[in-house]
Design a protein around this motif. Structure first.
Motif: not given
Length: 326
Positions: A65-89
Motif C-alpha cells: 500500500a501507498t498513502d496519499a503522498a505516495g509513501n509506501a507503508t511498512d506493512a504488506s500481506e501475502t496469500f497463495t492461490i493453489d487450485a491445482t489438484a494433486p496427481g492420480t497415483p
C-alpha cells in the motif's frame, strides 16, 4: 493458502493503520491489481474481491500500500492461490507380504481381516502437509485410513496403512485405491487400484478310516509297513492346492504327514495317506488319529472325528521261570 480463485472470492488484508491507502497486488512479481476490487474498511483494514470474469492464476500474491503522498507503508500481506489438484497415483496399492496369507504371498488373496496395504505417492506431486487416503470401494473406511504427509513420507514415496478389524466386511473382492488432498483442499483423483480377495472360510471336516489296521490294532508288522489312512473329502469344499494333514492326538506327527490335493483327488472324492513307521508314533498304547484340511489362504479346517487305534508294536517281555530242583 486457498484453492478459491474465482470471482467474488474475498481476502481480508491489513496493510497499515490508516484509511485511504492505495493498494497494489502482485503475483510472483507481476502486477495484477486490476484483477481485484478494493473495499476500504478503515483503520488499515481492506477487503480484496476477485473481479467479475477473473479466475486467479496459481501463485503467491503480495499486497502492498501507498498513502496519499505516495509513501509506501511498512506493512504488506501475502496469500497463495493453489487450485491445482494433486496427481492420480500411477502405482497400484500393494498388499503387504505379511498380510498376503497362505501358500503364496503375492497372489493378493488373504484371510487377514486387518491387512496392511502400501499406498504409493508416485505421480501425485504430493508435498509435506498434504493428506494421503486409502479408499475401499471408492469410499472412505469407517475408520479412515489417512495420513498427513511429512518429509519422511515424501522421501520414501509411500505410506503403509493397517485396516481396522471388521472394516472389510464379508468375504469377497475388496478394491483399494488411494488419493491425495493438498493443503489448499484440492482433491486428487483416486487411482492405483488393487483388488484383494478376502477368504476367511475354512474347509469342512473330512472323515477317516485306517485301512491297514481293520481291527484298529497296529502291530509291529503293520507299523513297519506303514499304516494307510483313508480320508473322505465329501462336504469339505476342498479345492486343488489345499493341504490335508494327518494328526496324532490332535497334533501333527513329529514328521508331518501332509499332502497337497490335486484335481484328480477331488474327482475321486478321497485320498489315502501312509503314516510311516518313523513318523513319530511314540510309545505303544491308545492313539487318536484324525485329519484336517488347510486351504491355500491359510484357513485351517476342523479336524475329523478321532479314529481310536491301539499301537502294539513292542513284543511282550520274555519272563524266565526257573524250576525248583530242591
Amino acid at each position: 493458502i486457498t484453492k478459491d480463485n474465482d470471482a467474488s472470492t474475498t481476502f481480508a488484508v491489513t496493510v497499515g493503520t490508516e484509511a485511504g491507502l492505495t493498494l497494489s497486488v502482485s503475483r510472483d512479481g507481476t502486477d495484477v491489481t486490476s484483477e481485484f476490487t478494493v473495499t476500504d474498511n478503515t483503520g488499515g483494514s481492506y477487503t480484496l474481491t476477485v473481479a467479475n470474469g477473473v479466475t486467479l492464476t496459481d501463485g503467491v500474491y503480495t499486497v502492498t500500500a501507498t498513502d496519499a503522498a505516495g509513501n509506501a507503508t511498512d506493512a504488506s500481506e501475502t496469500f497463495t492461490i493453489d487450485a491445482t489438484a494433486p496427481g492420480t497415483p500411477d502405482t497400484a496399492v500393494d498388499l503387504a507380504q505379511g498380510s498376503d496369507t497362505g501358500t503364496s504371498d503375492t497372489d493378493d488373496t488373504t484371510n487377514d481381516t486387518t491387512p496392511t496395504v502400501r499406498a504409493s505417492l508416485s505421480n501425485t506431486n504430493a508435498a509435506v502437509g498434504d493428506t494421503l487416503e486409502v479408499l475401499l470401494g471408492g469410499a472412505s473406511l469407517t475408520t479412515p485410513l489417512t495420513k498427513v504427509l511429512v518429509q519422511g513420507d515424501i522421501d520414501a514415496g509411500y505410506v503403509d496403512f493397517t485396516v481396522t478389524d471388521t472394516e472389510l466386511g464379508a468375504d469377497g473382492a475388496k478394491v483399494f485405491t488411494a488419493k491425495v488432498t493438498d493443503v489448499a483442499g484440492n482433491v486428487g483423483t483416486a487411482g492405483g487400484s488393487l483388488t484383494v480377495a478376502l477368504d476367511t472360510t475354512a474347509p469342512g471336516k473330512p472323515s477317516i478310516s485306517a485301512t491297514a489296521a481293520s481291527d484298529n490294532i497296529i502291530d509291529a508288522s503293520e507299523k513297519a509297513a506303514g499304516v494307510s489312512i483313508a480320508i473322505n473329502l465329501a462336504n469339505t469344499s476342498a479345492v486343488a492346492g489345499d493341504t490335508v494333514e494327518v494328526l496324532l492326538d490332535g497334533s501333527p506327527f513329529a514328521s508331518p504327514i501332509t499332502y497337497v490335493l490335486q484335481t484328480s483327488d477331488l474327482e475321486s472324492g478321497s485320498i489315502s495317506l501312509t503314516v510311516e513307521s518313523d513318523a513319530g508314533w511314540g510309545n505303544d498304547g491308545s492313539k487318536a488319529l484324525s485329519a484336517r484340511i488347510t486351504d491355500t489362504v491359510g484357513n485351517v479346517g476342523t479336524a475329523s472325528s478321532d479314529l481310536s487305534v491301539t499301537l502294539e508294536a513292542v513284543p511282550p517281555s520274555v519272563v524266565s521261570v526257573l524250576a525248583n530242583t530242591a
